[in-house]
Design a protein around this motif. Structure first.
Motif, short mmCIF file in Angstrom:
data_model
loop_
_atom_site.label_atom_id
_atom_site.label_comp_id
_atom_site.label_asym_id
_atom_site.label_seq_id
_atom_site.Cartn_x
_atom_site.Cartn_y
_atom_site.Cartn_z
N ALA A 1 0.83 -1.20 0.00
CA ALA A 1 0.00 0.00 0.00
C ALA A 1 0.87 1.25 0.00
O ALA A 1 1.98 1.26 0.54
N ARG A 2 0.34 2.31 -0.61
CA ARG A 2 1.08 3.57 -0.65
C ARG A 2 1.44 4.05 0.76
O ARG A 2 2.53 4.57 0.99
N GLU A 3 0.52 3.86 1.72
CA GLU A 3 0.77 4.30 3.09
C GLU A 3 1.99 3.61 3.69
O GLU A 3 2.70 4.20 4.52
N GLU A 4 2.24 2.38 3.27
CA GLU A 4 3.40 1.66 3.78
C GLU A 4 4.69 2.29 3.30
O GLU A 4 5.67 2.41 4.06
N VAL A 5 4.72 2.73 2.05
CA VAL A 5 5.90 3.42 1.54
C VAL A 5 6.07 4.76 2.22
O VAL A 5 7.18 5.13 2.64
N GLU A 6 4.99 5.51 2.36
CA GLU A 6 5.09 6.84 2.97
C GLU A 6 5.51 6.76 4.43
O GLU A 6 6.16 7.67 4.94
N GLY A 7 5.15 5.67 5.10
CA GLY A 7 5.52 5.52 6.51
C GLY A 7 6.90 4.96 6.72
O GLY A 7 7.45 5.06 7.82
N ALA A 8 7.49 4.36 5.69
CA ALA A 8 8.82 3.75 5.81
C ALA A 8 9.61 4.05 4.53
O ALA A 8 10.00 3.15 3.79
N ARG A 9 9.87 5.31 4.30
CA ARG A 9 10.47 5.76 3.04
C ARG A 9 11.88 5.19 2.85
O ARG A 9 12.25 4.79 1.75
N LEU A 10 12.66 5.17 3.91
CA LEU A 10 14.03 4.69 3.79
C LEU A 10 14.06 3.22 3.41
O LEU A 10 14.79 2.80 2.51
N ALA A 11 13.25 2.42 4.08
CA ALA A 11 13.20 0.99 3.78
C ALA A 11 12.71 0.76 2.36
O ALA A 11 13.22 -0.13 1.65
N ALA A 12 11.73 1.53 1.91
CA ALA A 12 11.18 1.36 0.57
C ALA A 12 12.22 1.68 -0.50
O ALA A 12 12.37 0.95 -1.49
N ALA A 13 12.96 2.77 -0.32
CA ALA A 13 13.98 3.14 -1.31
C ALA A 13 15.06 2.08 -1.39
O ALA A 13 15.51 1.69 -2.48
N ARG A 14 15.50 1.60 -0.25
CA ARG A 14 16.55 0.57 -0.24
C ARG A 14 16.05 -0.73 -0.87
O ARG A 14 16.78 -1.38 -1.63
N GLU A 15 14.83 -1.11 -0.56
CA GLU A 15 14.29 -2.36 -1.10
C GLU A 15 14.14 -2.28 -2.61
O GLU A 15 14.47 -3.24 -3.33
N LEU A 16 13.65 -1.17 -3.12
CA LEU A 16 13.51 -1.01 -4.58
C LEU A 16 14.87 -1.08 -5.27
O LEU A 16 15.01 -1.71 -6.33
N ALA A 17 15.87 -0.41 -4.69
CA ALA A 17 17.21 -0.43 -5.29
C ALA A 17 17.74 -1.85 -5.39
O ALA A 17 18.35 -2.24 -6.40
N GLU A 18 17.52 -2.64 -4.35
CA GLU A 18 18.01 -4.01 -4.36
C GLU A 18 17.22 -4.88 -5.33
O GLU A 18 17.80 -5.71 -6.05
N ARG A 19 15.91 -4.73 -5.36
CA ARG A 19 15.10 -5.57 -6.25
C ARG A 19 15.43 -5.35 -7.71
O ARG A 19 15.45 -6.30 -8.51
N TYR A 20 15.66 -4.11 -8.09
CA TYR A 20 15.86 -3.78 -9.50
C TYR A 20 17.33 -3.63 -9.88
O TYR A 20 17.64 -3.46 -11.07
N GLY A 21 18.22 -3.64 -8.90
CA GLY A 21 19.62 -3.45 -9.21
C GLY A 21 19.88 -2.09 -9.83
O GLY A 21 20.75 -1.92 -10.68
N ALA A 22 19.10 -1.10 -9.40
CA ALA A 22 19.17 0.24 -9.97
C ALA A 22 19.25 1.27 -8.86
O ALA A 22 18.89 1.01 -7.71
N THR A 23 19.74 2.45 -9.21
CA THR A 23 19.67 3.57 -8.29
C THR A 23 18.23 4.07 -8.27
O THR A 23 17.61 4.22 -9.32
N VAL A 24 17.72 4.33 -7.08
CA VAL A 24 16.32 4.74 -6.92
C VAL A 24 16.25 6.12 -6.29
O VAL A 24 16.84 6.36 -5.23
#
Length: 478
Positions: free
Chosen positions: A361-384
């Motif tokens: 959910a969007r609220e989960e990203v907004e409440g844990a922005r740091l974790a979301a950015a790190r997780e996306l970077a790892e999943r996609y192997g990209a800078t986020v």
């Protein structure tokens, strides 16, 4: 460069310093800085009414010692003890010697209502979760009162390491933090609870590997590309923009507007909005034959306003140059394709797009922005680059600190603003910056341009783009 360190690192540095200092000296340093900040906020200390909200940890001790200093200057200081049996004994004795008084939580709300200043010493940086039930009425009373609220090290109830807020948390007008910034003071939603932040140097020796860093003017100035005597438009870099559609031609125009102001020597546009782009920016090199036929570029921007054009997104992702993926491109890009790329990839989602990519959910990203950015970077192997009230730039797999940017303004929350940012960052990629540097520098300039354009009033995305050169000059002080 402003840096922030994890609780574990701060605790280790504190232990090392305390081993070399007389007992209690470190707390006295912190209390002196806290008392000075409180005095500055009060303006007139003598006769003021100060309420200390005192928990059982060292934060409570800091508050008590600072309260003693204010009491010696003529303030009426009352300490509200959440747990009288576990209050810092030496700090409590110092407050009483200075003429301060002590009470429990029962009669605290009326005291807070009449206070000029409330000092939050409930929970320190080691606290987890929201406020305990007995502290919630005190935080509510502080929020309702006319008193200025000063948090000791960080607002009670927020997570120092992540910026997350789980449950009730105190809201401060000023946070006085010791030794170094903590990540929670720089990342929303916790940052929104901190108010202004004042750093007090207490002599900590900190390592180079910070958890978080924030660029400042001098850092960005050192990254921005400058043409030399031998530069031509091609040597400065050419950025390709594959954006827009019949339905959304404006996205192409806005992405190109950001790209033209980002330092590259030329912009190539590919897509169905060529007429709109040329009408607004005749210097753009326009093609409708697809990315591979557009000519040489040093970086691509793909996705803004692209609709369902998955073929163009896929074609751009095969290019052996840096690629920025935004908006519709994030939805259309195959994860395995992004991970397989050897050239740098910069993804620029907002919270809703990040939530869709992570399946939460969007609220989960907004409440844990740091974790979301790190997780996306790892999943996609990209800078986020995770857009929002505090923009974060996270790299995959490496030890580099996450970068946080807070130069923006709430007026940046306007249609097309992200398209301008994409073009700007893509241009910096084409000029030779790494994905991390391009994303964080672009976010810094974009946020500053938003402030310049708004000056407290609504702005459109085109206003932000037009303010980028002024932001650039401001950063370089020319």
């Amino acid at each position: 460069m402003r840096t922030a360190y994890s609780v574990e690192t701060v605790r280790a540095a504190e232990r090392e310093l305390m081993a070399r200092l007389p007992q209690g000296a470190l707390m006295q340093r912190a209390a002196a800085g806290l008392a000075a900040a409180c005095a500055d906020l009060l303006g007139r200390v003598y006769g003021s009414r100060v309420v200390l909200l005192v928990g059982s940890g060292d934060n409570g001790g800091d508050a008590l010692y600072a309260g003693a200093r204010l009491a010696r200057r003529g303030a009426g200081v009352t300490a509200v003890l959440l747990n009288a049996g576990r209050a810092h004994a030496a700090g409590l004795a110092a407050l009483r010697r200075a003429g301060g008084t002590v009470t429990g939580t029962e009669g605290a709300p009326p005291l807070i209502d009449r206070a000029d200043l409330v000092v939050d010493g409930i929970v320190g940086i080691g606290g987890t979760g929201g406020l305990r039930p007995e502290a919630v009425p005190l935080a509510d009373a502080a929020d309702r009162s006319r008193a200025a609220v000063v948090a000791v090290d960080l607002p009670s109830g927020v997570d120092a390491d992540t910026g997350e807020v789980h449950g009730a948390a105190l809201r401060a007008d000023l946070t006085v933090t010791f030794g170094t910034h903590k990540p929670g003071l720089m990342i929303d939603p916790a940052r929104d609870h901190a108010g202004s932040v004042r750093l007090v140097d207490i002599g900590l020796a900190l390592p180079e590997d910070a958890a978080l860093e924030a660029l400042q003017h001098a850092d960005v100035a050192g990254l921005l590309p400058l043409p030399g005597a031998e530069s031509d438009k091609y040597r400065r870099g050419v950025v390709g923009v594959a954006a827009g559609s019949v339905r959304y031609p404006g996205a192409a125009v806005l992405a190109v507007s950001g790209a033209l102001r980002g330092g590259a020597g030329a912009v190539r546009y590919v897509g169905p909005a060529g007429a709109a782009v040329i009408a607004r920016f005749p210097e753009t090199l326009v093609s409708d034959q697809g990315p591979k036929a557009a000519g040489r570029v040093q970086a691509w921007v793909v996705g803004p306003g692209a609709g369902d054009d998955a073929a163009t997104v896929a074609e751009v992702l095969t290019a052996d140059v840096p690629v920025l993926v935004d908006a519709d491109g994030l939805r259309l890009a195959e994860r395995d394709t992004v991970r397989a790329r050897t050239a740098p990839t910069l993804m620029t989602p907002h919270a809703g797009e990040a939530a869709a990519l992570l399946g939460v959910a969007r609220e989960e990203v907004e409440g844990a922005r740091l974790a979301a950015a790190r997780e996306l970077a790892e999943r996609y192997g990209a800078t986020v680059l995770l857009k929002g009230s505090t923009t974060l730039v996270a790299s995959p797999g490496g030890p580099e600190p996450v970068r946080v940017n807070a130069t923006g303004t709430s007026w940046l929350a306007t249609a097309g603003s992200g398209d301008v940012l994409s073009g700007l960052a893509g241009s910096l990629l084409a000029a030779g910056l790494s994905a991390r540097d391009a994303g964080s520098s672009a976010a810094y300039l974009h946020g500053l341009a938003g402030r310049i354009a708004a000056v407290g009033a609504p702005v459109g995305a085109h206003d932000i783009a037009e303010a980028i050169p002024r932001a650039w000059r401001d950063v370089r002080d020319v």
